[in-house]
Design an enzyme around this catalytic site. Structure first.
Site: not given
Ligand code: FAD
Ligand code: AMP
Length: 480
Positions: A58, A190-191, A451
């Site tokens: 973001k 995807g997103v 508004h």
């Molecule tokens: P995570 O955030 O993945 O945290 C897991 C933690 O566990 C990590 O710090 C890892 O180091 C730790 N861990 C793993 N295994 C072990 C272990 N054995 N021992 C100790 N530590 C461990 N979601 C949104 O809602 N809004 C968004 O705008 C959004 N944007 C995103 C953009 C990107 C580029 C990405 C990649 C993801 C985005 N997401 C967004 C998704 C969001 O980041 C995840 O849904 C969220 O972080 C999940 O939270 P979590 O706590 O389940 O896991």
């Molecule tokens: P999301 O799961 O929302 O992050 O979206 C991932 C997207 O990647 C999905 O819409 C899939 O259809 C697409 N995808 C997965 N594998 C391939 C591939 N080999 N080539 C092109 N698109 C892919």
């Protein structure tokens, strides 16, 4: 001698750190283990979301939007900015500083709430014991009354496009390009693919998105998906549907991608390629064989609706369990589990979890889409209202998109909403609140909206469900 806690949380992302804080607030002796090391090799809490997910993406989306606005959209306001330039390294530095502030904030919250932070790796043993290995390799065992697993997810890699030296990257690599790629390929519409493609596209990259599915945003309301495809294409994003990537070849400073579409095999050359084909639950080396926690057929930790695993006293939340991979879903599961551990009757309404894509315009939705309601055979009425008819959107020169609200045809209860337009995430949240309280479209129509605000588009869409919108012609006259 092993250390004893009421609750040990494994994973300190938005699921785990929030669960730990709420457990501590409820009076439990709580430990939270996380193994994340940032770019400087420093142990930090905050997980994917704070380090390489929601927040840094973001930060770059906002910087690139401002650049794009200044470059292309200030003229209409009578503002001439002359030659405009950008400094990618300054943008990345700003992003890194925001990440640093927030991850330090988690450490501060842990201290304030008395959560004991353990920097290293956790492994669940039988009998609610957790083996903790710190970054220096020292092992100790923590005992707990309850264990919460919140180990999150990692990006999916695909064999046709293995990550390579800053040329083929995953979402984390795409937050670190040192300069704007001239030609950028994105696998997956995807997103994450759309957000990161937007960042670099706004900064000047020529962006080609290769998506295997024939339908754009196939899980989103299709009226919204169609509008989004039209608008993103107008912005210059080259979206190729039905295009499955089958191979890649690294050149001296580029990559040639092979993909298959309805016409046969094709190739494209890119300076950088982002693989954004989804994420998978992360459970590597997490569970001892006799821990009693099972995975489902897709690799997620198996839990019931209250996030209880198959091992009594062991809970799992967030990306590592079923449901949408969203930070707010992870956090709310964390709070629910903490409350349940305290004996409270907390539950999460999985039917009303909003999703947002932070492109411009934003896209947001909650509840069921028109396509889902049709498939479910549910009778419904639709209300729609365009931003083009909203005074505030006109004032901001931000008039693309619409709000769509769907209500049950007999009860008028709101069943879902989809928004594409400015601040869609915040606007959709207003419908989330209404749905949580079981609002009808008529109820929403009777609420007073300020508004001039963008939220009047939500109001008018709710009114439109029952043919009572004021600022557009209704399909039919309103019932007396
Ligand atoms: P995570 O955030 O993945 O945290 C897991 C933690 O566990 C990590 O710090 C890892 O180091 C730790 N861990 C793993 N295994 C072990 C272990 N054995 N021992 C100790 N530590 C461990 N979601 C949104 O809602 N809004 C968004 O705008 C959004 N944007 C995103 C953009 C990107 C580029 C990405 C990649 C993801 C985005 N997401 C967004 C998704 C969001 O980041 C995840 O849904 C969220 O972080 C999940 O939270 P979590 O706590 O389940 O896991
Ligand atoms: P999301 O799961 O929302 O992050 O979206 C991932 C997207 O990647 C999905 O819409 C899939 O259809 C697409 N995808 C997965 N594998 C391939 C591939 N080999 N080539 C092109 N698109 C892919």
């Amino acid at each position: 001698m092993s250390k004893k806690f009421d609750v040990v949380v494994i994973g300190g992302g938005p699921g785990g750190y929030v669960a730990a804080i709420r457990c501590a607030q409820l009076g439990f002796e709580t430990a939270c283990i996380d193994k994340w090391l940032n770019k400087d090799g420093k142990a930090v809490f905050g997980g994917t979301c704070l380090n390489v997910g929601c927040i840094p993406s973001k930060a770059l989306l906002d910087s690139s939007h401002k650049y794009h606005e200044a470059k292309d959209n200030f003229d209409i306001h009578g503002i001439q900015v002359g030659d405009i330039s950008m400094d990618v390294s300054a943008m990345l530095k700003r992003k890194d500083q925001i990440v640093k502030n927030l991850t330090m904030g988690v450490a501060t919250l842990f201290k304030a709430n008395g959560v004991k932070a353990f920097e290293g790796t956790g492994k669940l043993l039988a009998g609610k014991k957790v083996e903790f290995t710190n970054h220096a390799g020292t092992v100790e065992v923590l005992e707990a009354e309850h264990v919460i697993i919140a180990t999150g997810s990692v990006p999916v890699n695909i064999p046709p496009a293995p990550l390579t030296d800053g040329i083929i990257v995953d979402s984390s690599g795409a937050l670190e390009f040192p300069e704007v790629p001239k030609r950028l390929g994105v696998i997956g519409a995807g997103v994450i693919g759309l957000e990161l493609g937007s960042v670099w596209g706004r900064l000047g990259a020529e962006v080609v998105v290769l998506e295997a599915q024939d339908k754009f945003l196939h899980l989103v309301d299709q009226a919204v998906a169609k509008e989004a495809q039209k608008l993103f294409t107008k912005q210059g994003m080259d979206i190729r549907l039905g295009a499955r990537v089958t191979g890649s070849k690294i050149g001296s400073n580029d990559v040639t991608v092979t993909y298959q579409d309805a016409e046969g095999e094709k190739t494209e050359k890119f300076d950088k390629l982002i693989v954004a084909v989804g994420r998978r639950p992360y459970t590597e080396a997490l569970l001892a064989g006799d821990a009693g926690v099972n995975l489902d057929e897709r690799g997620f930790i198996h839990v019931d609706e209250s996030c209880q695993t198959d091992a009594p006293g062991v809970w799992a939340i967030g990306d590592v369990v079923r449901g949408p991979m969203l930070a707010h879903k992870a956090s709310e599961e964390g709070v629910m589990v903490a409350e349940r551990i305290a004996g409270h009757k907390a539950q999460l309404n999985y039917d009303v979890i909003p999703s947002v894509i932070y492109t411009h315009p934003e896209i947001a939705w909650v509840g069921r889409t028109e396509e889902q309601l049709k498939a479910d055979g549910e009778p419904y009425n639709v209300g729609m209202f365009p931003f083009a008819a909203n005074g505030r959107a006109m004032a901001a020169n931000d008039t693309d998109g619409f709000v769509k609200i769907i209500a049950h045809a007999e009860t008028d209860r709101i069943l879902g909403a989809s928004v594409i337009g400015p601040s869609a995430g915040d606007l959709c949240q207003q419908v989330v609140v209404a749905m949580e309280f079981g609002s009808s479209a008529e109820d929403m129509g009777m609420m007073v909206f300020s508004h001039p605000t963008l939220s009047e588009v939500v109001h008018e869409a709710a009114l439109s469900v029952n043919n009572a919108a004021i600022h557009k012609a209704n399909r039919k006259p309103k019932k007396k």
